[in-house]
Scaffold this motif. Structure first.
Motif, PDB file in Angstrom:
ATOM      1  N   GLN A   1      30.584  17.478 -31.586  1.00  0.00           N
ATOM      2  CA  GLN A   1      29.915  16.398 -32.110  1.00  0.00           C
ATOM      3  C   GLN A   1      30.768  15.151 -32.848  1.00  0.00           C
ATOM      4  O   GLN A   1      30.498  13.844 -32.679  1.00  0.00           O
TER       5      GLN A   1
ATOM      6  N   MET B   1      28.161  22.372 -27.898  1.00  0.00           N
ATOM      7  CA  MET B   1      28.086  20.980 -28.093  1.00  0.00           C
ATOM      8  C   MET B   1      28.329  20.642 -29.435  1.00  0.00           C
ATOM      9  O   MET B   1      28.878  19.500 -29.834  1.00  0.00           O
TER      10      MET B   1
ATOM     11  N   PHE C   1      20.011  14.897 -29.228  1.00  0.00           N
ATOM     12  CA  PHE C   1      20.521  16.135 -30.371  1.00  0.00           C
ATOM     13  C   PHE C   1      22.084  16.004 -30.552  1.00  0.00           C
ATOM     14  O   PHE C   1      22.515  16.658 -31.747  1.00  0.00           O
ATOM     15  N   TYR C   2      22.748  15.425 -29.746  1.00  0.00           N
ATOM     16  CA  TYR C   2      24.355  15.404 -29.912  1.00  0.00           C
ATOM     17  C   TYR C   2      24.800  13.978 -29.807  1.00  0.00           C
ATOM     18  O   TYR C   2      26.051  13.903 -29.534  1.00  0.00           O
ATOM     19  N   MET C   3      24.115  13.110 -30.552  1.00  0.00           N
ATOM     20  CA  MET C   3      24.800  11.987 -30.998  1.00  0.00           C
ATOM     21  C   MET C   3      26.131  11.860 -31.541  1.00  0.00           C
ATOM     22  O   MET C   3      26.022  12.734 -32.476  1.00  0.00           O
TER      23      MET C   3
ATOM     24  N   GLU D   1      16.586  13.707 -22.933  1.00  0.00           N
ATOM     25  CA  GLU D   1      16.164  14.457 -24.236  1.00  0.00           C
ATOM     26  C   GLU D   1      17.103  15.019 -25.056  1.00  0.00           C
ATOM     27  O   GLU D   1      17.000  14.781 -26.233  1.00  0.00           O
ATOM     28  N   ILE D   2      17.903  15.877 -24.482  1.00  0.00           N
ATOM     29  CA  ILE D   2      19.047  16.580 -25.175  1.00  0.00           C
ATOM     30  C   ILE D   2      19.914  15.776 -25.815  1.00  0.00           C
ATOM     31  O   ILE D   2      20.487  16.115 -26.809  1.00  0.00           O
TER      32      ILE D   2
END
Lengths: 321, 321, 321, 321, 321, 321
Positions: free
Chosen positions: C287, C283, B181-183, B177-178
Motif C-alpha cells: 500500500q 495487497m 480499498f488499496y489506494m 470496487e476493490i
C-alpha cells in the motif's frame, strides 16, 4: 588498462585518484531511517567492487547516476573479507565509444569474425523469405550495433560484451550440426529460431551496466524478441505456417513454463532449439573451469554446484601452488 | 430448439434424421493400423455427444470437416455409460449467423446490456490516452463482433458464447470496487488491464467449436493479446510508463510462471488484476452448483474437487428426488 | 517520542542512558561453548535494533527476560552495516498501559472507528444465531481487549498493533462487496468466517514482542481459532450445517494444505474467504511502497520480490534526491 | 585434552603456540584476483574453528595440506561473531594412531561393546549363506578397522567417530524388534540389509576430516556399498533371489529417487529398512537436545527446525540461567 | 509376414488358427475372487493385441508362460474400441533364432553397418587403456549378441530390436560433434561414457517381450551397467581418475536424482553426455511424426503432448484424406 | 454367509432375489440431462459391486438411501470386465446389530483381546493425569462402542471393522518398543499421542459404509480428534506443557503440511509418533501380499507400486496355478 579493480584486490593501491569506473548500481541505503549513505557497485574491465559515500552524500548524489562513467578520489578498505572503496569525491565523465569498448569484459573472440559467421549462416538458409527476414533484422544498423555488444546474461552465462553474439552463433552452428541427425527437420526454421531466439536481450539488459532494464523486468526478452520479429515479418512474404513456427521457436525456447516460456515447445524445431540453447547455457560456464588442490572447481552459478576437474586438466597457473 | 442432444440423453430418439450439429472434433482413429473409423464430437446448444462413422468413411469423409455445421442420419446407441450416434449419412449445411447465434450455449446475460456496461467502464476512465486506447480496441467492428461471441475458455470457466465478455466485465467491475480499498492505485491502468487481459482469447479459441486454434496452441492468448494492444498503442500517445504497465498487466495476469505467464506481477495493479482474475475464474463455475442427496456437487473442473452445498441452498428441481 | 532507534540510525546518539526498549528476543549465544554473551533484539516505536551484553552477563541476565520493558546504559556501534548497542547496564522497568500503547508501531487508523465498523458489520448480519455467535466472541471484554491490540503477523503483513483488527475488517468489508457478484452466497456465513478466521492470532502472537507464543508454534492460530469458536457455539442455536460451515471457513482459510490449512475450501463461502484473505495479505504490504531512483521498491517480504513504482507515484520525500 | 577450540571460545587464550589441530579444509581464497590468503577450517575434539594465513602464504602453503595434523602459532581474534585464528606459523606433525583416536569427536558408546553387539547380530541370522556373507564383510580386518572409526555423516546425524557403527547397530536392532509386528518378514534379509546399507560410507567420508572423498562425491556410498557386497557375494552361495533382495535393500534405502536412491523400495524388507533408517537419522540428532529459556532448541540441521523441550526435560546446566 | 495383428485391426480376419505370437504379459485376473480368466498381451512384428482365455483356463494355463512363442486358435472381437482375441486353444511352439529375428519390430538401420560404426568409434579413441576397456566390453561375444538385439526402452524411445545399439551410436556420434564446441574436453572419456552409459539395459529389459526383468526393476540399468564396467576395469590399467570419471558418466547420465541417477553430473563430460542422451531420447520419437487433418500429431509419450506438423511435412499416405 | 458378491464374481448366480447388501454410494447419474438412472455401490462382507436402476427409478428411489441395508431382486451382468447388478426391485430392511457385525469385513484379531491390550497400555502409563485422560476417553461407552468398530481408513490401510483399534494398538506398542532406543523420551506423552492420534476417525468415516462423513470432509479427523481430547482435558489436571504436547502430537501426526497436518512435529515425541504412524500405514497393506507368476504383487494403493515377492514366500493357493 582499466583493470584497477584487480590491482586493488592485489593490494597495489591504498588510495586512488582519477581512475575510471562505471556505476552499475546506486542505492540510498537505510533511506527510510535517515538516509545515511550511498552504496555503489562499480565495475571496470577486471571486475566489480563495492563503494560507499558517507560524507557529502546529498551533494555528491547530484553528480552522477546509475550507468554513468565516473572518476573517483577514494580510499581502499578491506571489510568483511572484501575490498571496498570509501569515496571522497566522485564526478561524472564523458567517454567516447572506443573507450567504452575497451572498458568492459568482452568475448575473447573477434567480433568481426563472428559477424562474418553470422551472415554466412544467414546466407546459408535456403528459403528466400526466411533469409530476407533474417537480413531485415540483422542488417538494421542501429539494432546490429547494439546486438554486437550485448552480453547474453547478467551473470549466468556469456556475461560479457559480445556474449549474446557468441551464444547466438554457437547455438546456430550446433543446431545445423545436430539437425543432420534428426531429419526431416526444417533447417531454415531451426536456424532462424536459433539466430532470433535471444534478440530481445538487446533491450532486456543494459550493456553498459549488465543490469536488467525496466522493460527487461516487466516485459522480458522472450516477448520483446517476439515483438521485434513480428514487426519485421509484416514486410516479408512468409506463409502463416512459417511465421507461427518461427515465433513459436522464440516463445518456447526456455522449454518449460516455470522458466518463463509462455508456451512449451510443440514443434520438432522448437524442441531441438530449446535443447541446444540449454546445452550451450550450461556448457559455456564450464569451459574454463579451474580446480583447487582437491580437484574441485568453485560453484558454477547456473548449475549450482562444483565440478570435478581431473589433475591432468589443471591449468599451469594453478600448478604453481 | 437445437437441443437434440439433451433429448437423445433423455431417450426420446432411437434415430435422428436431418437434425443439425456442429463438428467439434473429427479424427481418423487407429489411422496407422487400417483407418477403421471416423470419431466425432458433435455439439448443439444442449450439450456434446460422441459419434462414429463405420461405413463409407472415405466417401463420407469428403463431405465435411472440423468446424462445419452438418445434418445427420444416425442411430442412437448407449455405449459405455454414454449415448453415442452411429452415423449413416452426414452432410455439410450452410447456416446463417442468426442460426449460429441460437445454436451454441450462451451467456444468460443480455449481450447488449453487457456492451453498454463495457463502454460505460471505458468512458469512466480518466486518462484520455488510455480511454482512446480502449476505444481503439473495442470500437474496431471486426474485432468486437468476435469479442462479443467468444467464450472465455474451452471448458474451465465461462465456457459459453459471450463468456469472455461476461468475464471481462466482471473482472473490471470488481477491480473498480476493490481498488478503493488499496489506494493509491492507478485505476485507469487497472481497468485497462482488466478489459484487455484476455482479448487474445478471441483468436486463441475457435468460437464455433470451442477448440483451441493453432495460433492459440503455439502463441497463446497472453502473447496474442499483448500484440493486439502493442499494435494499437502505436497510434496513441501513452507515456512509456503507461505503456509498459498496461502490457505488463496482460503478460503477468496468470500470476505465476507455471501457469504460462512470461512475467509475474511486479506492479500493484498487475498483482491486483491477477488476484481478481483468479477469483472470477474460480467463483464462476461455483455459481450454480447443485448437490446430490448427500450435499455434495459434482467435481468442479477448475478446482478439482466437489463442493458442499447445504440443504437449504438446493434448487427445487433436485428436491423432487 | 519512543523513537530512539530511528535517531540512533540517524547518528544522533553516541551513547544512551535511561532510554526505554522492549526485549523482543534474548539469547545466550554460543551457550554450549562458554556462554560468552547475551544477544538481544530491542524494539521501540520506530524500529528494531540489535544489542549485546559482553560484560557481567550472568549478573545482568538476572535483571530481565524476553518481553520485559527495560532501560539501558549503552554505547552505539556501527557494525556490519547495521547499528547495534553494546550494553553496560540494563534494568527492567514497569510501565503502565498508556505508555505501552504509545510504544509500539500501530495502525494509522482509529481503533474506536474500527471497533464501530466491526460491530456495524456484526449487526448487519441477518441470521440471529450467527449474530449472537459473533457478539458472544467480540463482546467478551478480555478477548476483545487483546483483539484490539493484536498484530496480524510477526512481519508479513499488518505487522503492527491493531493490524489484526484492520485486516479482519478489511476482509469482511471486501467480502460483502464481492459477494454481490457471486450470488447466491450465504453472506452471513461469509461475514462470520471473515470476522472469525484469524482470531486465533490473538493467542498465536505475543502482542508485546510480536514473537510467536509456544501455543502459536505448537497449535497455531487456525486450530486455536477453531477451538475458540467451537466453545462459543455450545451456547448458540446454530444448525449443524451452519456450525460446520463456519468452522470450515476457519480451518480452510489458508487455501492449500501446504500453507497449513488442515482442510482446503469446499464451500463457496470458504473459497471466497480464502481468496479475499490472500488478496488482503498481499495487497496491504504494497500500500505504501516507495521506489528508489530506478523505480523499484525494496523486496516485499510476503511476495519475495521488488515492485515497479512509476515515477508519478513517488512520494515527495523521495523526490528530494 | 585436545579441546583447545572450546577453550578459545571461552576466551581462555589470546594466543596459542604449539597446539595441535587437524586441517579439514584449505582454500586459496580470491585466488583469481591476487591469491591473497589461505582460509582454513581446523578441528579438534571440541569443535571447529576458522583460521587465516595472511603472511608468508606461499611459504607456509608448502608445509601442509588438507587432512594433515598441524601445530600452530597463532593469535585468537573475535570476528563477525565468531572466533578465528590468525596464523603466524604452521607445521605438519606426525601423530600416531592412539593420538588420532583421542583427537576427534567420538561415540559415547564403547566400541568393543558395539563390536560384540554387531557380531551377535550376525551370529543370530538363521540363513547360513547370509551369515557367511556378513562375516566375509565384517571379518575383513582392513575394512573393519575403517568401519569402526567411520562417522555416519559429515554433519547430519551420527557425525562422530564410531557413528556409522552406532547407527548400523541401532538400525539392525530396531529392525529385529519391528519385524515381529509385520510377519511374515525375511528377518535375515532385513538384518543383512540393515548391517550393509551404509557400509559404502567407509569410503565416502574421510574419517580424518569428515569431508567427502572424491569417490564419495562422484560414486556415492549407495553404489560403493552395492559394489562391496556384490564382490563378496561372488564367493557365497546365495540364491539369485536372496542376492537381488540384499542388493536392492542397499540401493533403495534412501527411499525416494530425489534422495539419491537409484531404486525405490519394492520389497517388504527394503521398505521397512528405509523407514527405520530414516527414523534413526532423524531421532539421533534429537537425543540430547537442550533448550533455551523459552523452551526451544537450536535448529536441528537434518530436520530444518527448532524443537520444543518442556521445562522438566532441561539439563541442569541450563537451569542455572 | 508376422503382421497378423495389423491385419486383424484391418478387419481381415474373423478368426485365426495357427498364427504365431509372443506372450508379453500373462495375468490371472480377479484371482482373489474366483480366478475367472487369463488376460494376455500378445505381440508380433506389427503391434500388440489383448487376448483372453475364458474356458479351460487351468488346463490351457499349463501350456505356456510369459515370454513363450505360442500359436493360437481364436476369434477376433471388437471390444471397447479395441480389437481382442478370445482364445480357444493355445500352445507353446519352439522357434529358431532366424524366426525370432524377423518377428519383432526392428531398427530400420542395418545392424552390420551399426556394428562397424560402433567399432570405428571405439578404434577412434586415443587413450589405449580406454580403447582396451571398450573392446573388452563389446568384443565379449555373449554380451554383444544381446547388445545388438536389445531395445533401448519398453516404450519411451528406440523401443525396437537394435534400438539400444542405434541410440548408443547416435549419442556417441553427436557427442563427438558437440565436443568440438566446448574444448577442452576429454573426448575419450566422453565417448566411453556414451558407449557404456546404457549397456545395463541389456539385462534390464527382456528383449523377447520388452518387459522389465526382475533385475531391471530391483537394480536398474544404471547400476547394472556400472557393475559390468567395474568388472571389466579390473583387468585394465586405467588411472583412478579415468576410472572414476567413466563410472561417474554412467551413474549420472539421467542428470537428476528424481530420474533415478544416484549422482548428478559433476564433470564436464558427464554433463554433456547427460544433455545429449536427453536430446536423443526426446528427438527420436519425433522423427517420423505424422499429423491429422488439423496439423497435430498423436501425443508423444516421452514428451506428454502432441506436436504441430506443418502441412508441407505431411506424409503422402495422410494427404489421401 | 453374507458373501454373495464373491459368489457372483465366481459366476454362481445369474440372478439374485432377497439377498442383503449395504448401499455405500447412491447417485443419480446424468442428472442434469434427464436423470436416466441410479448408480449404486453395494457392499457385503466379501466385497463391493456396482449396481444400476434403469426402470422405475423415481419410484424405487423412494425406498432407500445411502447407508441403508437393502434386499434386491436383480440380474447379474458382466460389463466392462466387471460384474454388476441390474436392479429390478430394491427395498430397505432393518437389521439388528448382530447381523451388522457379521456383515462387513473385519479385523482378523479378537476385539476383546485388543480391548484388553488397549487398557493394559493405558494402565501402563506412569503419569496419573495422563492415565486419567486416556481412561476418560476410552471408558466413555458410546465413544468406545464406535471406536471398536471403526475402520482406520476408507481404502488405504486397515480398511475394515476394527481396523482403527488394530492400528492404534499397533502404533502404541511399537512406540513403546522404539522409545527405549531414544531415551530420554516422555513415554507417557508418546503413548497418549499414539492412542489418541486417530480417534477423530470415529466421526470422520461412517463405519456402515466406509464413506467419509460431511464432518470428515469439512473438519477432518485431525481437528475432530484434537477437539475430543481438548474437551476431556478440561476435567483433568494436566500441566499446560503436558496438554500442549499431547494436542501437538495429534495435530502433527501426518508429519507434513501437504498431508493435512496444520503443524509439523516440533517435539521429540510428536516426531517419533509420526514416523511410527507412517510405518504402520505403509507396512500393514504389505502384510499379506501375494504375487503372480512373475513374483510381483498387484499395485499397493498407499504406496502406488507393485512389490516383489520371492518365490519362497508365495502362499499355497497361488502355487496351484
Amino acid at each position: 588498462m582499466f583493470e584497477i579493480i584487480k590491482e586493488i584486490k592485489e593490494k597495489k593501491h591504498q588510495e586512488i585518484n582519477g581512475e575510471m569506473f562505471i556505476v552499475m548500481e546506486k542505492h540510498f541505503l537505510d533511506a527510510k531511517n535517515g538516509d545515511k549513505y550511498i552504496g555503489l557497485k562499480l565495475k571496470d574491465k577486471s571486475g566489480i567492487i563495492e563503494a560507499k559515500i558517507w560524507k557529502n552524500l546529498y551533494h555528491l548524489h547530484e553528480n552522477f547516476k546509475e550507468g554513468d562513467f565516473v572518476k573517483l578520489k577514494a580510499k581502499t578498505n578491506y571489510y568483511k573479507d572484501n575490498w571496498q572503496l570509501i569515496i571522497e569525491n566522485i564526478e561524472k565523465i564523458e567517454v567516447d565509444e572506443t573507450i567504452k569498448d575497451e572498458f568492459l569484459p568482452k568475448t575473447k573472440k573477434d567480433i568481426e569474425v563472428l559477424t562474418k559467421e553470422l551472415f554466412a549462416i544467414i546466407n546459408g538458409t535456403q528459403n528466400q523469405a526466411i533469409k530476407k527476414l533474417l537480413l531485415s533484422v540483422f542488417e538494421e544498423d542501429e539494432f546490429f550495433a547494439k546486438f554486437k555488444k550485448a552480453p547474453a546474461a547478467k551473470s549466468m552465462h556469456h556475461a560479457y560484451i559480445g556474449g549474446l553474439m557468441e551464444h547466438t552463433i554457437s547455438v546456430a552452428k550446433i543446431a545445423k550440426e545436430i539437425a543432420k541427425f534428426y531429419m526431416p527437420i526444417d533447417t531454415d526454421i531451426l536456424v532462424a529460431g536459433a539466430l532470433l531466439h535471444d534478440i530481445g536481450k538487446v533491450y532486456e539488459i543494459d550493456a553498459s551496466t549488465f543490469n536488467y532494464t525496466n522493460e527487461g523486468k516487466l516485459i522480458g526478452h522472450i516477448v520483446i524478441g517476439y515483438n521485434l520479429v513480428k514487426e519485421k515479418i509484416k514486410n516479408i512474404k512468409l506463409s502463416n505456417e512459417q511465421e507461427v513456427q518461427i515465433l513459436h521457436c522464440i516463445l518456447a525456447h526456455h522449454g518449460e513454463y516455470e522458466y518463463g516460456s509462455p508456451k512449451i515447445p510443440k514443434t520438432k524445431e522448437a524442441l531441438l532449439l530449446h535443447l541446444i540453447d540449454t546445452m550451450d547455457s550450461k556448457m559455456e560456464p564450464l569451459q574454463n573451469i579451474q580446480a583447487n588442490e582437491t580437484n574441485w572447481s568453485e560453484s558454477i552459478k547456473i548449475l549450482g554446484r562444483s565440478f570435478f576437474v581431473p589433475k591432468t586438466n589443471k591449468t599451469e597457473e594453478l600448478t604453481l601452488f
